[in-house]
Design a protein around this motif. Sequence first.
Motif, PDB file in Angstrom:
ATOM      1  N   VAL A 302       0.862  -1.178   0.000  1.00 40.46           N
ATOM      2  CA  VAL A 302       0.000   0.000   0.000  1.00 40.46           C
ATOM      3  C   VAL A 302       0.900   1.231   0.000  1.00 40.46           C
ATOM      4  N   ASN A 303       0.640   2.155  -0.923  1.00 41.77           N
ATOM      5  CA  ASN A 303       1.340   3.433  -0.953  1.00 41.77           C
ATOM      6  C   ASN A 303       0.335   4.571  -0.856  1.00 41.77           C
ATOM      7  N   PHE A 304       0.663   5.611  -0.091  1.00 41.41           N
ATOM      8  CA  PHE A 304      -0.109   6.843  -0.053  1.00 41.41           C
ATOM      9  C   PHE A 304       0.675   7.918  -0.809  1.00 41.41           C
ATOM     10  N   TRP A 305      -0.037   8.690  -1.678  1.00 42.55           N
ATOM     11  CA  TRP A 305       0.616   9.643  -2.566  1.00 42.55           C
ATOM     12  C   TRP A 305      -0.035  11.024  -2.476  1.00 42.55           C
ATOM     13  N   ASP A 306       0.752  12.040  -2.817  1.00 47.01           N
ATOM     14  CA  ASP A 306       0.271  13.415  -2.956  1.00 47.01           C
ATOM     15  C   ASP A 306       0.585  13.849  -4.385  1.00 47.01           C
ATOM     16  N   GLY A 315       4.906   4.599   2.450  1.00 48.26           N
ATOM     17  CA  GLY A 315       5.024   3.287   1.844  1.00 48.26           C
ATOM     18  C   GLY A 315       5.014   2.238   2.928  1.00 48.26           C
ATOM     19  N   PHE A 316       4.002   1.400   2.940  1.00 45.70           N
ATOM     20  CA  PHE A 316       3.887   0.378   3.978  1.00 45.70           C
ATOM     21  C   PHE A 316       4.682  -0.866   3.593  1.00 45.70           C
ATOM     22  N   PRO A 317       5.116  -1.650   4.572  1.00 41.71           N
ATOM     23  CA  PRO A 317       5.790  -2.909   4.253  1.00 41.71           C
ATOM     24  C   PRO A 317       4.863  -3.842   3.479  1.00 41.71           C
ATOM     25  N   ALA A 318       5.439  -4.658   2.617  1.00 43.12           N
ATOM     26  CA  ALA A 318       4.643  -5.611   1.849  1.00 43.12           C
ATOM     27  C   ALA A 318       4.009  -6.645   2.765  1.00 43.12           C
ATOM     28  N   ILE A 319       2.783  -7.018   2.453  1.00 38.91           N
ATOM     29  CA  ILE A 319       2.146  -8.123   3.160  1.00 38.91           C
ATOM     30  C   ILE A 319       2.359  -9.403   2.364  1.00 38.91           C
ATOM     31  N   HIS A 320       1.914 -10.517   2.914  1.00 42.86           N
ATOM     32  CA  HIS A 320       2.265 -11.796   2.301  1.00 42.86           C
ATOM     33  C   HIS A 320       1.285 -12.273   1.237  1.00 42.86           C
ATOM     34  N   ARG A 321       0.421 -11.370   0.736  1.00 39.07           N
ATOM     35  CA  ARG A 321      -0.443 -11.679  -0.397  1.00 39.07           C
ATOM     36  C   ARG A 321      -0.638 -10.423  -1.235  1.00 39.07           C
ATOM     37  N   VAL A 364      -6.061   5.509   9.843  1.00 41.83           N
ATOM     38  CA  VAL A 364      -5.174   6.414   9.122  1.00 41.83           C
ATOM     39  C   VAL A 364      -4.784   7.589  10.005  1.00 41.83           C
ATOM     40  N   LEU A 365      -3.484   7.793  10.154  1.00 41.90           N
ATOM     41  CA  LEU A 365      -2.970   8.940  10.895  1.00 41.90           C
ATOM     42  C   LEU A 365      -2.830  10.124   9.954  1.00 41.90           C
ATOM     43  N   ASP A 366      -3.031  11.322  10.481  1.00 45.16           N
ATOM     44  CA  ASP A 366      -2.923  12.520   9.655  1.00 45.16           C
ATOM     45  C   ASP A 366      -1.554  12.626   8.992  1.00 45.16           C
ATOM     46  N   GLU A 367      -0.513  12.266   9.728  1.00 43.47           N
ATOM     47  CA  GLU A 367       0.834  12.405   9.165  1.00 43.47           C
ATOM     48  C   GLU A 367       1.093  11.407   8.036  1.00 43.47           C
ATOM     49  N   GLU A 368       0.243  10.375   7.906  1.00 41.35           N
ATOM     50  CA  GLU A 368       0.397   9.414   6.819  1.00 41.35           C
ATOM     51  C   GLU A 368      -0.238   9.892   5.514  1.00 41.35           C
TER      52      GLU A 368
END
Length: 379
Positions: A302-306, A315-321, A364-368
């Motif tokens: 999962v990526n969050f973008w502006d 950028g979150f760590p990859a999950i296993h699926r 979701v945190l504001d800083e994210e």
Amino acid sequence: YVLTCWRARPSALTMAFGSVAPAPSANLVGSSTTGPNASCAPNDHCVPQAGNDGISSLSWGPAVNHLVSTNWDGGVRCWEVQESEGQVRAQPKAQVNHENNSPVLDSCFSSDGSTVFSVGADKAVRMWQLGQSPPNNVPQQIGSHDQPIKSVAFLPSSNLIVSGGWDKMLKFWDARQPNPVGTLQLPERCYDLDVRDSLMVVACAGRHIISYNVQGQPQEHQRKESPLKFQSRCIAAFPDTTGYAVGSIEGRVGIHYVTKVTGKESFAFKCHRQDTNVYPVNCICFHKGYGTFATVGGDGIVNFWDKDNKQRLKGFPAIHRTISCASFNNQGGNLFAYASSYDWSKGSSHHAPGTPNEIWIHCVLDEEIKPKGKKTSYR
């Protein structure tokens, strides 16, 4: 991460997008990987009873935190989600099934949140009034196509439902009438569509993208070829309706403006890539409050973008699926739901039967997700 401008001087074609280091990757093998993480963050909540097959879409109610999923097992499921001080609880409320348990590919809510509309491989547009149990637990059919229906959306300005099918048709439905109140021919099969206020955008096979003004009678606004070189996978309209984001099977996102905005130009960037591996962008969803957005992909990330400041926010760590779909809630955008489910991008040979299909909710945190301000340089 590289940003490629469509309209730029040759010397300015490539700039870095985001100063966040690449997210840790997992070694994906079909629907199961050797990555250590089941969820993007340790405190993400696992939604119970998520179904027995691939999860095709997630949508949130407009007025309260009702989460609805559609599934290849034929189910349309609804949960009531509550959040308090970062703790999330999802309570299963009800489930209906399409006829003969045909795969369900998409759903949407009515503007008041009382009704869910769903479409899928049974070629039917169906209506489920929450709180009611339909006969045989099959939601009422209000429309049909000649081929499976890929996407559905609600038009708040006219209270109509629009469906896009593999029969190359857009059809508009009044739930009180058996026949469509309008139809539009598409150049190719509908792969995804999205509606935001008066803007509707449709991504078709053959890289066709069409935008419509749906304030009143739908009118075609613009027809163009996708700026991305490979098949479109997903599309999402900007919250301010000035444009859209389109994602492809080749790990790219295009940002395109349909309305001229001072100081803004259309561009594209690479994402969901690890070393020499390229993964599909399976879903794009915008945060209603900030106008920032998330992408999820076949790399399990999962990526969050502006888009306005051309930054990757998180950028979150990859999950296993693989992650097949995602959505921000409409009540402040403080909840982000995503599905840990095989996306079939590598075909049946990479499917791991018996692997759970899971839905997770991230607080979701504001800083994210909040824009961090304009960058002074690109790295």
